[in-house]
Design a protein around this motif. Structure first.
Motif, PDB file in Angstrom:
ATOM      1  N   LYS A  39       0.819  -1.152   0.050  1.00 29.47           N
ATOM      2  CA  LYS A  39       0.127   0.033  -0.134  1.00 29.47           C
ATOM      3  C   LYS A  39       0.677   1.400  -0.056  1.00 29.47           C
ATOM      4  CE  LYS A  39      -4.421  -1.705   2.139  1.00 29.47           C
ATOM      5  NZ  LYS A  39      -5.292  -1.308   3.234  1.00 29.47           N
ATOM      6  N   ILE A  40       1.947   1.277   0.860  1.00 31.81           N
ATOM      7  CA  ILE A  40       2.786   2.578   0.712  1.00 31.81           C
ATOM      8  C   ILE A  40       3.414   2.599  -0.477  1.00 31.81           C
ATOM      9  CG2 ILE A  40       5.059   3.242   1.843  1.00 31.81           C
ATOM     10  CD1 ILE A  40       4.208   2.083   4.516  1.00 31.81           C
ATOM     11  N   SER A  41       3.915   1.481  -1.153  1.00 33.35           N
ATOM     12  CA  SER A  41       4.530   1.626  -2.563  1.00 33.35           C
ATOM     13  C   SER A  41       3.497   2.114  -3.622  1.00 33.35           C
ATOM     14  CB  SER A  41       4.932   0.305  -2.924  1.00 33.35           C
ATOM     15  OG  SER A  41       5.427   0.279  -4.259  1.00 33.35           O
ATOM     16  N   LEU A  42       2.266   1.839  -3.504  1.00 32.62           N
ATOM     17  CA  LEU A  42       1.298   2.179  -4.403  1.00 32.62           C
ATOM     18  C   LEU A  42       0.998   3.777  -4.120  1.00 32.62           C
ATOM     19  CD1 LEU A  42      -0.929   1.655  -6.565  1.00 32.62           C
ATOM     20  CD2 LEU A  42      -2.506   0.924  -4.497  1.00 32.62           C
ATOM     21  N   LEU A  43       0.945   4.038  -2.843  1.00 35.76           N
ATOM     22  CA  LEU A  43       0.734   5.483  -2.677  1.00 35.76           C
ATOM     23  C   LEU A  43       1.768   6.424  -3.029  1.00 35.76           C
ATOM     24  CD1 LEU A  43      -1.175   5.412   0.969  1.00 35.76           C
ATOM     25  CD2 LEU A  43      -1.921   6.008  -1.159  1.00 35.76           C
ATOM     26  N   GLU A  44       3.168   5.847  -2.911  1.00 35.99           N
ATOM     27  CA  GLU A  44       4.106   6.609  -3.363  1.00 35.99           C
ATOM     28  C   GLU A  44       4.258   6.779  -4.850  1.00 35.99           C
ATOM     29  OE1 GLU A  44       7.470   4.286  -1.812  1.00 35.99           O
ATOM     30  OE2 GLU A  44       7.695   5.600  -0.141  1.00 35.99           O
ATOM     31  N   THR A  45       3.771   5.629  -5.531  1.00 32.50           N
ATOM     32  CA  THR A  45       3.820   5.770  -7.043  1.00 32.50           C
ATOM     33  C   THR A  45       2.498   7.031  -7.452  1.00 32.50           C
ATOM     34  OG1 THR A  45       4.395   3.508  -7.258  1.00 32.50           O
ATOM     35  CG2 THR A  45       3.457   4.587  -9.160  1.00 32.50           C
ATOM     36  N   LYS A  46       1.506   6.766  -6.772  1.00 35.09           N
ATOM     37  CA  LYS A  46       0.412   8.041  -6.953  1.00 35.09           C
ATOM     38  C   LYS A  46       0.948   9.262  -6.705  1.00 35.09           C
ATOM     39  CE  LYS A  46      -3.734   5.169  -6.505  1.00 35.09           C
ATOM     40  NZ  LYS A  46      -5.067   4.881  -5.684  1.00 35.09           N
TER      41      LYS A  46
END
Length: 167
Positions: free
Chosen positions: A4-11
């Motif tokens: 989830k953190i990785s996804l949020l960083e990408t966003k």
């Protein structure tokens, strides 16, 4: 959780790229412009009022930046800069009262348009200014006490303004 953190960083990175792209398209300059007519529909006089009263231009053609409030008739600067404002006034044949409208900045009269009744059936006038505004300054068109303006659905009475450049 790591996923989830990785996804949020990408966003977040994608959003930052979009913001930079939008800034490059607009030059990072705020966009402020509006144009409105006095009546939404119908015809008739506005006024007379016992005291000088800001006119509420209800038919909004454009309001980029949302700096103009049709409920109050007041434009409020959201950025310091040089602005252009124009207004027009129309008076139908009347014996009394005549028409006097003024462009106001924070209760200070900048310029006016005046018409008295005469042998002609109606009169129209306009005026404009270029002025420096600070953040929070208010600009509006004021109908002077015991005066009227008239419209018959043709949108004769208008108020417009836009930011020329920031300072």
């Amino acid at each position: 959780m790591d996923e989830k953190i990785s996804l949020l960083e990408t966003k977040l990175q994608n959003t930052e790229k979009e913001v930079l792209e939008l800034r490059s398209l607009t030059g990072g300059t705020p966009r402020v412009a509006f144009s409105a007519a006095l009546r939404e529909s119908g015809s008739g006089d506005t006024g007379p009022f016992n005291t000088a009263t800001p006119l509420k231009y209800r038919r909004v053609f454009s309001n980029t930046g949302s700096s103009y409030n049709p409920s109050t008739g007041i434009f409020t600067a959201v950025v310091k800069g040089m602005y252009f404002f124009r207004f027009s006034m129309f008076n139908n044949l009347r014996s009394v009262p005549s028409s006097v409208v003024s462009l106001m900045k924070n209760s200070e009269r900048l310029t006016s348009v005046w018409d008295t009744s005469g042998s002609d059936s109606n009169d129209m006038g306009s005026n404009a200014v270029v002025i420096l505004l600070e953040v929070g300054d208010n600009v509006y068109v004021e109908l002077q006490a015991n005066r009227i303006v008239y419209d018959d659905g043709m949108n004769y009475n208008t108020f417009s303004g836009f930011l020329l450049f920031t300072v």
